[in-house]
Design an enzyme around this catalytic site. Structure first.
Site, mmCIF file in Angstrom:
data_model
loop_
_atom_site.group_PDB
_atom_site.id
_atom_site.type_symbol
_atom_site.label_atom_id
_atom_site.label_comp_id
_atom_site.label_asym_id
_atom_site.label_seq_id
_atom_site.Cartn_x
_atom_site.Cartn_y
_atom_site.Cartn_z
ATOM 1 N N HIS A 1 0.821 -1.213 0.000
ATOM 2 C CA HIS A 1 0.000 0.000 0.000
ATOM 3 C C HIS A 1 0.853 1.260 0.000
ATOM 4 C CE1 HIS A 1 -3.221 -2.876 0.806
ATOM 5 N NE2 HIS A 1 -3.905 -2.012 0.086
ATOM 6 N N GLU B 1 -10.982 -11.061 -4.560
ATOM 7 C CA GLU B 1 -9.548 -10.945 -4.288
ATOM 8 C C GLU B 1 -9.011 -12.088 -3.422
ATOM 9 O OE1 GLU B 1 -8.751 -7.112 -2.568
ATOM 10 O OE2 GLU B 1 -10.469 -7.189 -1.246
ATOM 11 N N ASP C 1 -4.379 -8.448 -4.214
ATOM 12 C CA ASP C 1 -4.587 -9.476 -3.201
ATOM 13 C C ASP C 1 -4.794 -10.849 -3.826
ATOM 14 O OD1 ASP C 1 -4.277 -8.265 -0.684
ATOM 15 O OD2 ASP C 1 -6.110 -7.137 -1.035
ATOM 16 N N CYS D 1 -9.523 -3.791 -10.591
ATOM 17 C CA CYS D 1 -9.098 -2.540 -9.944
ATOM 18 C C CYS D 1 -7.757 -2.685 -9.242
ATOM 19 C CB CYS D 1 -10.162 -2.029 -8.983
ATOM 20 S SG CYS D 1 -10.420 -3.109 -7.564
HETATM 21 C C1 PEP Z 1 -6.407 -5.262 -4.699
HETATM 22 O O1 PEP Z 1 -6.243 -6.053 -3.777
HETATM 23 O O2 PEP Z 1 -6.061 -5.504 -5.877
HETATM 24 C C2 PEP Z 1 -7.033 -3.948 -4.461
HETATM 25 C C3 PEP Z 1 -7.373 -3.173 -5.454
HETATM 26 O O3 PEP Z 1 -7.224 -3.552 -3.178
HETATM 27 P P1 PEP Z 1 -6.029 -3.082 -2.230
HETATM 28 O O4 PEP Z 1 -4.810 -2.877 -3.106
HETATM 29 O O5 PEP Z 1 -6.453 -1.808 -1.586
HETATM 30 O O6 PEP Z 1 -5.888 -4.207 -1.282
HETATM 31 MG MG MG Z 2 -7.247 -5.733 -1.914
#
Ligand code: PEP
Ligand code: MG
Length: 584
Positions: A200, A445, A469, A516
């Site tokens: 993140h 995910e 994820d 996403c």
């Molecule tokens: C993901 O897991 O791809 C996602 C978009 O959510 P995050 O990166 O916030 O876990």
């Molecule tokens: Mg995620």
């Protein structure tokens, strides 16, 4: 001496600037440059804080009960002596005057230097004095923070042009929240010892649209404060102390990249369709409501992922209440002028600590397999209900939608919908408006969710694949752990099979499906996702035009025809060949 360090590039581009080393402790204080001409005011702040601590120590000394242990008095005397030594304030004062560092930053810089010197001393008694110095300096920092809030405000920050010389942050690690705090500051690049491509921290760094290289082992030990650095975000290289020739070459490359960026801007108003006229929708991922402004400017047709947890991750304040959350969600909805906004409910845990004073961080834990995202929300139904009500209220003003992260079990889905219904009832009783048929989507995910997709297809209005994820859990690789970062592979045949199957099933069932995760914003993977039949991409807005450029050059019919060969290739060589043919 010039040398190069290698890491993982998480944000492209070239940055050239002086290293600003930030220690872990230093991340607790604000870092900003004081306005030119205000240096003496900042020096005075530092001296006032010293004076305040002197008074505090005196008071403590005088207030010691008669039967207090003798060591206590001696301890306070030592601290008083350290504080009175003019050497402790001297160097920070110089740093404020010559480098315009704010007082707390200057003092932590000096503290780190002193601690380093003490670490080399062999004498045990002297070595122990390091702790006393640390405690005294921390008292002064606390006094400084009390004089002025600890968080950065727009007024504290200078634009790069005001900064004069460009600066690059070098740290062992930076938590996502700290990265966010640097978001409005004038730094032009980041280097960290730890981190992986989809941690993140990396995602926030990318959203700042400045070059960032993570996983550069030992960078914070090998780079010195003030070293000139070149960050080559294309190759994941940090050049330390570049010579004049290398610097000139990189400046030229930087110029070319700028030109390229300007050319790309011309695509802003071009319709997003492939050569064979398939319409593609490009959505934006945002972390803060104001990111929506840029997203719309760059032509996003909505927000595919609003990572709402960043509103909650503030260690100095309590969690935002319903009204505060509503204002933030409403703000995004207003900025989108009727376009959809997927508000992803809070996803804390793993590498995103809540870190709020009203919440024990340990409740979420740091394991990616632990109490994260919806799992945590379901254990905190009041916090979850508050968020749901705030989103529902925003839905009265535009297309706010609810998106749930990390679902895997039918009973979690049941419980989530039960709470959504409850939130609706509560608003109904209060007579507050909301959209009763608000759309609810699920993130796919966890591999288990992907393997029982019909369950999700039947229950949700839309789906969005979180590849970050999904890859982490399918390949059993902690996405924030640099030690296994090399195994994080979006092209692993298992991932391609999973993605192709999810997209195919959702399309057949006519349920909107998007990606996403970071894969959606990687232009080198755009054609691959198009080949799988994907038509909705959600990515950070900085990637929108790069991905659009790939889409404009693609022929989906041809890509689809060539894709089965990619899926059938299990051996790396065969896969590379099939991919080469697909992308040709
Ligand atoms: C993901 O897991 O791809 C996602 C978009 O959510 P995050 O990166 O916030 O876990
Ligand atoms: Mg995620």
């Amino acid at each position: 001496m010039t040398f190069a360090l290698h890491g993982i590039s998480v944000s492209k581009g070239i940055a050239i600037g002086k290293a600003v080393l930030i220690s872990r402790a230093a991340l607790e204080v604000s870092h900003y440059l004081v306005e030119s001409g205000k240096e003496e005011v900042e020096v005075q702040k530092l001296l006032d804080a010293f004076e305040q601590v002197r008074l505090e120590l005196n008071q403590l000394r005088q207030g010691l009960p008669k039967d207090a242990p003798q060591e206590m008095a001696a301890f306070l005397d030592v601290h008083g002596m350290i504080l009175a030594d003019p050497a402790l304030a001297e160097k920070p004062m110089k740093l404020i005057r010559t480098q315009r560092m704010n007082a707390a930053w200057a003092l932590t810089t000096e503290l780190n230097d002193l601690l380093e010197q003490f670490a080399e001393i062999e004498d045990i008694y002297l070595k122990e004095r390091a702790n006393d110095i640390r405690q005294v300096a921390e008292r002064v920092i606390k006094a400084l923070n009390a004089q002025k809030k600890d968080s950065l405000t727009a007024a504290d920050l200078l634009s790069p042009s005001e900064l004069g010389v460009e600066s690059i942050i070098v740290a062992h690690d930076i938590a996502p929240l700290d990265m966010l705090r640097f978001k409005e500051s004038a730094f032009t690049g980041f280097v960290t010892d730890l981190g992986g491509k989809t941690s993140h921290t990396a995602i926030v760094a990318r959203s700042m649209e400045i070059p960032a290289i993570v996983g550069v082992r030992h960078a914070s030990e090998m780079i010195r404060h003030g070293d000139w650095l070149v960050l080559d975000g294309e190759r994941g290289v940090v050049v330390v102390a570049p010579d004049a020739q290398l610097l000139a070459e990189y400046r030229k490359l930087q110029g070319l990249a700028l030109k390229e960026g300007r050319k790309l801007q011309q695509l802003k108003h071009t319709k997003t369709e492939t050569l064979d006229r398939i319409d593609i929708d490009l959505f934006a991922n945002i972390e803060l409501p104001e990111d929506a402004i840029q997203a719309v400017k760059l032509g996003a047709v909505g927000v595919g992922l609003f990572r709402s947890e960043f509103l909650f991750m503030n260690r100095n304040q309590a969690l935002p209440d319903e009204e505060q959350q509503f204002q933030e969600y409403r703000r995004v909805v207003d900025l989108l002028h009727g376009l959809p906004v997927n508000i992803r409910t809070i996803d804390v845990g793993a590498d995103k600590a809540l870190g709020s004073s009203s919440m024990d961080v340990s409740q979420t834990g740091t394991s990616p397999l632990g109490l994260r995202a919806i799992r945590w929300s379901l254990t905190e139904p009041e916090i979850f209900l508050t968020q749901l009500r705030a989103i529902l209220r925003a839905s009265a003003f535009g297309q706010a939608r609810i998106m749930i992260p990390m679902l895997a079990h039918a009973k979690e889905i049941d419980e989530t919908f039960r709470l959504i219904e409850k939130a609706k009832q509560q608003l109904h009783q209060r007579g507050q408006p909301f959209n009763p048929s608000i759309q609810v989507g699920a993130m796919i995910e966890i591999p288990a969710a992907a393997l029982v997709l019909p369950l999700f297809i039947n229950r949700f209005d839309f789906l969005s694949i979180g590849t970050n994820d999904l890859i982490q859990y399918t390949l059993a690789i902690d996405r924030a752990d640099h030690a296994v970062a090399h195994l994080y592979d979006p092209l692993h045949p298992a991932i391609l099979h999973l993605l192709a199957s999810i997209i195919d099933q959702a399309k057949r069932a006519n349920v909107p499906i998007a990606v996403c995760g970071e894969m959606a914003g990687d232009p080198s993977l755009t054609k691959l996702l198009l080949a799988m039949g994907l038509t909705d991409f959600s990515m950070h807005f900085s990637q929108l035009l790069l991905v659009k450029r790939e889409i404009l050059k693609a022929n989906v019919g041809m890509l689809k025809a060539r894709f089965p060969r990619v899926l059938k290739a299990y051996e790396p060589e065969a896969q590379a060949k099939a991919l080469e043919r697909l992308l040709a």
